[in-house]
Design an enzyme around this catalytic site. Structure first.
Site, mmCIF file in Angstrom:
data_model
loop_
_atom_site.group_PDB
_atom_site.id
_atom_site.type_symbol
_atom_site.label_atom_id
_atom_site.label_comp_id
_atom_site.label_asym_id
_atom_site.label_seq_id
_atom_site.Cartn_x
_atom_site.Cartn_y
_atom_site.Cartn_z
ATOM 1 N N ARG A 97 -3.997 -21.686 56.747
ATOM 2 C CA ARG A 97 -3.614 -22.041 55.371
ATOM 3 C C ARG A 97 -2.753 -23.289 55.511
ATOM 4 O O ARG A 97 -1.569 -23.203 55.861
ATOM 5 C CB ARG A 97 -2.862 -20.891 54.712
ATOM 6 C CG ARG A 97 -2.425 -21.151 53.274
ATOM 7 C CD ARG A 97 -1.742 -19.910 52.709
ATOM 8 N NE ARG A 97 -1.059 -20.170 51.452
ATOM 9 C CZ ARG A 97 -1.617 -20.063 50.246
ATOM 10 N NH1 ARG A 97 -2.883 -19.705 50.138
ATOM 11 N NH2 ARG A 97 -0.912 -20.310 49.153
ATOM 12 N N ARG A 156 -9.418 -9.992 46.950
ATOM 13 C CA ARG A 156 -9.143 -10.823 48.123
ATOM 14 C C ARG A 156 -9.253 -9.994 49.397
ATOM 15 O O ARG A 156 -9.774 -10.469 50.429
ATOM 16 C CB ARG A 156 -7.741 -11.448 48.023
ATOM 17 C CG ARG A 156 -7.572 -12.568 47.024
ATOM 18 C CD ARG A 156 -8.314 -13.834 47.420
ATOM 19 N NE ARG A 156 -7.843 -14.381 48.669
ATOM 20 C CZ ARG A 156 -6.829 -15.248 48.789
ATOM 21 N NH1 ARG A 156 -6.157 -15.648 47.716
ATOM 22 N NH2 ARG A 156 -6.482 -15.726 49.965
ATOM 23 N N HIS A 186 -10.586 -24.102 48.719
ATOM 24 C CA HIS A 186 -10.014 -22.758 48.875
ATOM 25 C C HIS A 186 -11.178 -21.753 48.872
ATOM 26 O O HIS A 186 -11.305 -20.934 47.964
ATOM 27 C CB HIS A 186 -9.037 -22.470 47.741
ATOM 28 C CG HIS A 186 -8.113 -21.326 47.993
ATOM 29 N ND1 HIS A 186 -8.171 -20.537 49.138
ATOM 30 C CD2 HIS A 186 -7.086 -20.815 47.240
ATOM 31 C CE1 HIS A 186 -7.237 -19.611 49.082
ATOM 32 N NE2 HIS A 186 -6.570 -19.754 47.951
#
Length: 333
Positions: free
Chosen positions: A129, A314, A156
């Site tokens: 990230r 997620r 993303h």
């Protein structure tokens, strides 16, 4: 239904519990995942089907990543990305190692290529990230293990896996659905355009002049035949199947805060805006929300909001990705 189905309720339904020898073949074995376009439509289908199967509880008896480790590199702060990758590796039988930028210093304390060559000797995969897409590209070039994009300035892609899992849960299919993204033409907007290529959804990006998505991403998508519209007309929201927004001021843009707040006036998602969607339409936000800017609490709590289902997904979507990327690997120790 305005919130996620509690796990206890899901477990009350009969599910088929899979065994290791009944698992699907990993669709992206050993490959990098830096962009949604690093997978084909068929591979995306495999990942989303696996995510749905995992959410139903069908994988609870298997540990396909037993003995494998994932290094997680964080230049940016994280709640959802860190928690879901960490928990996901644990639930699949593997182990996640969190490494902050203070510990590593990507490109400052050590060259990115040296970090890659070290990590590949200890772990079986890398998730980053980071600030720059180039950092992930360099990690992938120099590491023999797969590299996953957990977020960069350009894209993303893991977020979009969860988003489209949520869209399919609510609308049945993404194909032909009109997905309207409103706000900054940032990494989320770019990745939405990529998903339009893969799924056949019609993607409209509504953004002020000067804040459009990446031009190369747009041109490439059009060349691939995607249905993509770029506009600053808020009327594009009317009748949409999905309305999506993200923060106006991303990490690293704090010095532009006043200018951005002025430019995005009128682009705030409110309950009144959600009433303009199709009757079955849903509202999504990748979180965190900057309430009072791109949206308000009354919107994330609106009956059409699926923001927290999306956040839950997620975990399932990234577990599915981890399996399809790392599921064929064997522990090296």
């Amino acid at each position: 239904m305005t919130g996620p189905t509690p796990p206890a309720d899901r477990e009350s339904h009969q599910v088929t519990v899979l065994t290791l020898d009944a698992l699907p073949a990993p669709a992206m074995a050993g490959r990098d995942f830096l962009s949604n376009l690093d997978m084909s439509s068929a591979e995306l289908r495999a990942v989303l089907d696996t995510a749905a199967s995992m959410k139903r509880g069908e994988w609870k008896a298997v540990k396909p990543l037993a003995g494998l480790s994932l290094a997680m590199l964080f230049e940016k702060a994280s709640l959802r990305t860190r928690t879901t990758f960490d928990v996901g590796m644990y639930q699949l039988g593997g182990h996640a190692i969190t490494l902050s930028n203070q510990e590593i210093g990507l490109g400052t304390r050590e060259r990115v290529s040296d970090v890659a060559r070290n990590l590949e000797r200890w772990v079986d995969g890398i998730m980053g990230r980071v600030y720059l897409q180039q950092t992930l590209t360099e990690l992938a070039e120099h590491a023999s293990v797969p590299v996953i994009n957990g977020l960069s300035d350009m894209l993303h892609p893991v977020q979009l896996l969860a988003d489209y899992q949520t869209i399919e849960e609510q609308l049945g299919t993404a194909k032909g659905k009109r997905v309207v993204y409103i706000g900054d033409g940032n990494n989320l907007a770019n990745s939405h355009i990529h998903m339009g290529v893969l799924t056949g959804s019609a993607v409209t990006v509504v953004t002020p002049v000067g804040y459009e998505p990446n031009g190369a991403v747009l041109m490439d998508a059009v060349k691939r035949g995607a249905d993509v519209t770029l506009t600053n007309d808020l009327a594009a929201i009317d009748g949409a199947d999905v309305l999506y927004t993200d923060v106006w001021i991303s990490m690293g843009q704090e010095d532009q805060a006043a200018l951005r707040r002025k430019a995005f006036q009128g682009y705030q998602v409110t309950p009144e805006m959600l009433d303009r969607l199709a009757p079955h339409g849903i509202f999504l936000h990748c979180l965190p929300a900057h309430y009072g800017e791109e949206t308000v609490p009354e919107a994330t709590e609106h009956p059409k909001s699926r923001v927290f289902d999306q956040a839950e997904n997620r975990l399932h979507a990234q577990k599915a990705l981890l399996y399809h990327v790392m599921g064929s690997l064997k522990p090296s120790w």
